[in-house]
Structures are given as structure tokens and as C-alpha cells.
Scaffold this motif. Structure first.
Motif, PDB file in Angstrom:
ATOM      1  N   SER A 208      19.289  54.991  21.523  1.00 27.01           N
ATOM      2  CA  SER A 208      18.016  54.377  21.669  1.00 27.01           C
ATOM      3  C   SER A 208      17.014  55.498  21.312  1.00 27.01           C
ATOM      4  O   SER A 208      16.051  55.750  22.232  1.00 27.01           O
ATOM      5  N   PRO A 209      16.836  56.072  20.332  1.00 30.15           N
ATOM      6  CA  PRO A 209      15.961  57.147  19.869  1.00 30.15           C
ATOM      7  C   PRO A 209      14.698  56.512  19.797  1.00 30.15           C
ATOM      8  O   PRO A 209      13.379  57.050  20.141  1.00 30.15           O
ATOM      9  N   ILE A 210      14.519  55.363  19.801  1.00 33.74           N
ATOM     10  CA  ILE A 210      13.251  54.339  19.582  1.00 33.74           C
ATOM     11  C   ILE A 210      12.777  53.543  20.847  1.00 33.74           C
ATOM     12  O   ILE A 210      12.143  53.108  20.984  1.00 33.74           O
ATOM     13  N   ALA A 211      13.453  54.113  21.915  1.00 34.93           N
ATOM     14  CA  ALA A 211      13.301  53.578  23.338  1.00 34.93           C
ATOM     15  C   ALA A 211      13.468  52.090  22.945  1.00 34.93           C
ATOM     16  O   ALA A 211      12.518  51.265  23.441  1.00 34.93           O
ATOM     17  N   GLN A 212      14.719  51.414  22.529  1.00 35.60           N
ATOM     18  CA  GLN A 212      14.628  49.981  22.671  1.00 35.60           C
ATOM     19  C   GLN A 212      13.857  49.352  21.891  1.00 35.60           C
ATOM     20  O   GLN A 212      13.390  48.112  22.101  1.00 35.60           O
ATOM     21  N   GLN A 262      -0.635  60.300  10.262  1.00 35.65           N
ATOM     22  CA  GLN A 262      -0.888  61.563   9.860  1.00 35.65           C
ATOM     23  C   GLN A 262       0.367  62.270   9.168  1.00 35.65           C
ATOM     24  O   GLN A 262       0.222  62.906   8.062  1.00 35.65           O
ATOM     25  N   ALA A 263       1.343  61.974   9.550  1.00 39.41           N
ATOM     26  CA  ALA A 263       2.588  62.653   9.415  1.00 39.41           C
ATOM     27  C   ALA A 263       3.509  61.885   8.047  1.00 39.41           C
ATOM     28  O   ALA A 263       4.341  62.341   7.570  1.00 39.41           O
ATOM     29  N   GLY A 264       2.874  60.688   7.516  1.00 39.57           N
ATOM     30  CA  GLY A 264       3.208  59.960   6.490  1.00 39.57           C
ATOM     31  C   GLY A 264       4.342  59.059   6.921  1.00 39.57           C
ATOM     32  O   GLY A 264       5.320  59.026   6.243  1.00 39.57           O
ATOM     33  N   LEU A 265       4.593  58.867   8.108  1.00 40.56           N
ATOM     34  CA  LEU A 265       5.891  58.443   8.795  1.00 40.56           C
ATOM     35  C   LEU A 265       5.640  57.096   9.369  1.00 40.56           C
ATOM     36  O   LEU A 265       4.234  56.711   9.843  1.00 40.56           O
ATOM     37  N   THR A 266       6.443  55.944   9.527  1.00 42.91           N
ATOM     38  CA  THR A 266       6.351  54.885  10.429  1.00 42.91           C
ATOM     39  C   THR A 266       6.338  55.369  11.790  1.00 42.91           C
ATOM     40  O   THR A 266       6.986  56.433  12.079  1.00 42.91           O
ATOM     41  N   MET A 267       6.270  54.784  12.685  1.00 38.09           N
ATOM     42  CA  MET A 267       6.296  54.942  14.291  1.00 38.09           C
ATOM     43  C   MET A 267       7.860  55.073  14.419  1.00 38.09           C
ATOM     44  O   MET A 267       8.242  56.172  15.274  1.00 38.09           O
ATOM     45  N   ALA A 268       8.749  54.210  13.789  1.00 43.61           N
ATOM     46  CA  ALA A 268      10.050  54.235  14.014  1.00 43.61           C
ATOM     47  C   ALA A 268      10.576  55.508  13.504  1.00 43.61           C
ATOM     48  O   ALA A 268      11.273  56.399  14.199  1.00 43.61           O
ATOM     49  N   GLN A 269      10.260  55.805  12.307  1.00 40.60           N
ATOM     50  CA  GLN A 269      10.601  57.250  11.671  1.00 40.60           C
ATOM     51  C   GLN A 269      10.146  58.593  12.733  1.00 40.60           C
ATOM     52  O   GLN A 269      11.019  59.343  12.679  1.00 40.60           O
ATOM     53  N   ASP A 296      14.425  51.864   6.895  1.00 38.77           N
ATOM     54  CA  ASP A 296      13.237  52.469   7.514  1.00 38.77           C
ATOM     55  C   ASP A 296      13.667  53.776   8.335  1.00 38.77           C
ATOM     56  O   ASP A 296      13.368  54.738   8.190  1.00 38.77           O
ATOM     57  N   ASN A 297      14.761  53.451   9.444  1.00 36.45           N
ATOM     58  CA  ASN A 297      15.080  54.521  10.282  1.00 36.45           C
ATOM     59  C   ASN A 297      15.950  55.802   9.565  1.00 36.45           C
ATOM     60  O   ASN A 297      15.561  56.723   9.997  1.00 36.45           O
ATOM     61  N   ALA A 298      16.697  55.375   8.589  1.00 36.41           N
ATOM     62  CA  ALA A 298      17.419  56.380   7.770  1.00 36.41           C
ATOM     63  C   ALA A 298      16.751  57.313   7.116  1.00 36.41           C
ATOM     64  O   ALA A 298      16.842  58.567   7.019  1.00 36.41           O
ATOM     65  N   ALA A 299      15.447  56.857   6.697  1.00 35.53           N
ATOM     66  CA  ALA A 299      14.271  57.870   5.961  1.00 35.53           C
ATOM     67  C   ALA A 299      13.788  58.909   7.159  1.00 35.53           C
ATOM     68  O   ALA A 299      13.118  59.921   6.578  1.00 35.53           O
ATOM     69  N   ALA A 300      14.220  58.936   8.236  1.00 37.86           N
ATOM     70  CA  ALA A 300      13.812  60.012   9.433  1.00 37.86           C
ATOM     71  C   ALA A 300      14.951  61.261   9.067  1.00 37.86           C
ATOM     72  O   ALA A 300      14.668  62.439   9.456  1.00 37.86           O
ATOM     73  N   ALA A 301      15.830  61.041   8.262  1.00 36.08           N
ATOM     74  CA  ALA A 301      16.944  62.045   8.128  1.00 36.08           C
ATOM     75  C   ALA A 301      16.167  63.218   7.201  1.00 36.08           C
ATOM     76  O   ALA A 301      15.411  63.080   6.424  1.00 36.08           O
ATOM     77  N   GLY A 302      16.206  64.468   7.700  1.00 37.94           N
ATOM     78  CA  GLY A 302      15.797  65.708   6.876  1.00 37.94           C
ATOM     79  C   GLY A 302      14.230  65.971   7.102  1.00 37.94           C
ATOM     80  O   GLY A 302      13.569  67.038   6.532  1.00 37.94           O
TER      81      GLY A 302
END
Length: 335
Positions: A208-212, A262-269, A296-302
Motif C-alpha cells: 500500500s505505498p499509494i495508501a490504497q 515539479q519532479a516530473g512524476l505522476t502522484m502515484a510515481q 505507471d507505477n513501475a516508472a518509479a523504480a530508480g
């Protein structure tokens, strides 16, 4: 953002993908089989190799769906995790961490997953009704018989982890992980569980890193949840999400949007990348009902978040963050 990255699971030699794919409330219940297969395919396509499930998910159907979805994949190229504890049948022994239930459950899980072994077998909660020695000796037999490579726990307190780790050393089995809830909003592991885990060599596989779904920003204060979203689906955790569905939490989360942009990310990322900034976190579990959510979520790696951004996040969410270590709880009697 690009290729999947890998981390050691605790101090073990096994690497796991920073993003792991979990099928708690999706496979076998919320999502039809075709959609589940498409999500697993998307996970494999983005380089996810770590798959987490449990015998209790969708009353054992989730394991069976995952087994079918991974059939034909090279087994050595995957890390497959499952869990034992919650009831999986009507009988008084179809639950808990008794030797009887563990020995029967591992065989059921392997059959449904269509594999000879799991990479990680996890105690899904702490069992107050069974002596810890009995549980750990059963886990040792599971490991020594080759049915699991490593042992983990889920939602255990620091003191429980310490006691289990001492027995694991005696029994010569690798206890390498804990699977807690952890997110920008839910930080109950930081005060006690993380320091104990760092000392003992356990890594966190966080759920639950995205808090459900709350940290995606799709739920708006004062408005009904979107049709078909998790908050409207009893089968998919509507009860779980309620604690986050207050106007105070939802309006605070909206204030994170400019930081994500600002970080160039979606909220989920942003939410997934945030948990991965904690060096004790080995992997963040994401679930999905559609393949695009996996991508979308996998793009948060790295992704590295700078100190200024982390500080800005903390300043916004401080009034609503839950930090009380006592919120890590297992049932006080046999489920």
C-alpha cells in the motif's frame, strides 16, 4: 526513469525488483482473469520479477490465477512470494501458524502456484495462539525440504521480529524480510521496526505505498469517490481505505500535486518513489486492475527524490501522518 532496478532483500543474496507486483485484492475477485493476465504480462514487460500473493487472497483463487499467469515463464528468473496465517477453510485448523496448518498450507500454495518452491514464505501476521518455537521449527522444515528458499513475516512488531530472528539463527534458516504497510501517510514502522530490521538484516517489502489509491489524488474532498474505484468496491478494500477518506486527508493530499509535477512524476510515481528512498525498503508492492497502472507505477523504480522535495512533502503531510508504532497489530486471538 527507465529500466527496472534491483535491491537485495535484507542482507540476503537474493535480489528483488524495486517494484513488485502484488495481487491481494485484484486477482480472482475484483478483476476477471483476462485482465489479471494482462496486468502480470505488463509487469513482466517492465522488468518486474518479484510477485507477491497469499493463500487467503480471494479465498485461494489469487494464487491459482498467478500460477496460471506465470506458467511458461523461466522459474529461475522470478521471485514468487506467498503467505500463511489467515483462514483458508472452514475447519479450526485451517488457520494460524501451527505446524499442521503451515505444512498443509505450503503444499496447497505450491499446487495452486504450479511450482515446486516459493522464494519467500511469509507469516501473514503474528500468531498469539501458537508457540513461536513451533512456528519457526515448521518454517525450518519447509526451508530444509526445499519448498521455500527464505522466510519472512508481515506486520510483525520489532519485539516479535527479534524473537523470531533468534530462533531462525538457531534453526539455521534465513529470516530476511517483513511486509508492512508503509506510505507517505502511514509511517508506523519507522520508529521501531525499521531499526530492528536494519540491525538484524531484514528488508521491508512494503504494501500500500499509494495508501490504497488515496495518494494518486483521484479522491477529492467533499466529493463521492469515482465510479468503480477501490473506495466503492467492497471486495477490493473499501473498508481498508476508509481511514484515509476524510476531507482533511484528501485536501492535504491535493497539496502534493504541484510537488509531483515539479519532479516530473505522476502522484502515484511520487508515492512509490517516496517509500523507495528508505534504504531499509527492498521493494514496493503495487497492485493493478489495468496494465497501464502497472506501467505507471513501475516508472518509479530508480527515481531519486532530492532532500528539498522530501522536506516539502513532510511539511505538507505532517498533521495527518500516522507514526504510532502500536498501530502494527496482529489479532489478539486465533482468527
Amino acid at each position: 526513469m527507465g529500466l527496472m532496478e534491483f535491491r537485495h532483500l535484507g542482507r540476503s543474496g537474493m535480489l528483488v525488483s524495486e517494484i513488485s507486483y502484488g495481487n491481494w485484492i485484484t486477482h480472482g475477485s475484483q478483476v476477471e482473469e483476462d485482465a489479471a493476465l494482462a496486468c502480470v504480462r505488463a509487469a513482466l514487460d517492465v522488468g518486474i520479477t518479484t510477485f507477491d500473493t497469499a493463500d487467503v487472497y480471494a479465498a485461494t483463487r489469487a494464487e491459482a490465477v498467478l500460477g496460471r499467469a506465470l506458467k511458461g515463464e523461466r522459474r529461475e528468473g522470478l521471485e514468487i512470494f506467498t503467505k500463511v496465517y489467515w483462514p483458508t477453510g472452514p475447519g479450526p485448523n485451517d488457520r494460524s501458524l501451527s505446524r499442521k496448518h503451515i505444512m498443509e498450507s505450503i503444499n496447497g500454495s505450491l499446487r495452486r502456484l504450479q511450482t515446486d518452491y516459493v522464494d519467500l514464505y511469509q507469516a501473514h501476521r503474528y500468531d498469539v495462539s501458537t508457540p513461536l518455537e513451533e512456528t519457526m521449527e515448521a518454517f525450518a522444515d519447509v526451508v530444509h525440504s526445499g519448498k521455500a528458499h527464505y522466510i519472512g513475516v508481515s506486520e510483525w512488531r520489532a519485539s516479535e521480529i527479534r524473537a523470531a530472528h533468534a530462533l531462525a539463527r538457531e534453526l539455521r534458516i534465513p529470516l530476511i524480510s517483513n511486509q508492512p504497510q508503509y506510505s507517505i501517510l502511514w509511517r508506523v514502522i519507522e520508529a521501531e521496526v525499521v531499526p530492528a530490521s536494519e540491525e538484524l538484516g531484514l528488508g521491508q517489502i512494503v504494501w500500500s505505498p499509494i495508501a490504497q489509491g488515496v495518494l494518486t489524488g483521484k479522491y477529492l474532498p467533499g466529493q463521492p469517490p469515482p465510479e468503480g474505484s477501490r473506495a466503492t468496491d467492497e471486495k477490493s478494500g473499501a473498508n481498508f481505505i476508509q481511514r484515509f477518506m476524510t476531507d482533511e486527508v484528501l485536501s492535504t493530499v491535493q497539496r502534493l500535486k504541484p510537488l509531483a509535477e515539479q519532479a516530473g512524476l505522476t502522484m502515484a510515481q511520487l508515492a512509490v518513489a517516496w517509500v523507495l528512498q528508505n534504504p531499509n525498503v527492498s521493494s514496493a508492492i503495487v497492485g493493478a486492475t489495468r496494465p497501464d497502472q502497472v506501467r505507471d507505477n513501475a516508472a518509479a523504480a530508480g527515481v531519486k527524490l532530492d532532500a528539498g522535495l522530501l522536506k516539502a512533502i513532510d511539511e505538507i503531510v505532517e498533521p495527518i501522518v500516522e507514526r504510532d508504532p502500536a498501530k502494527t497489530v496482529s489479532p489478539s486471538h486465533r482468527p
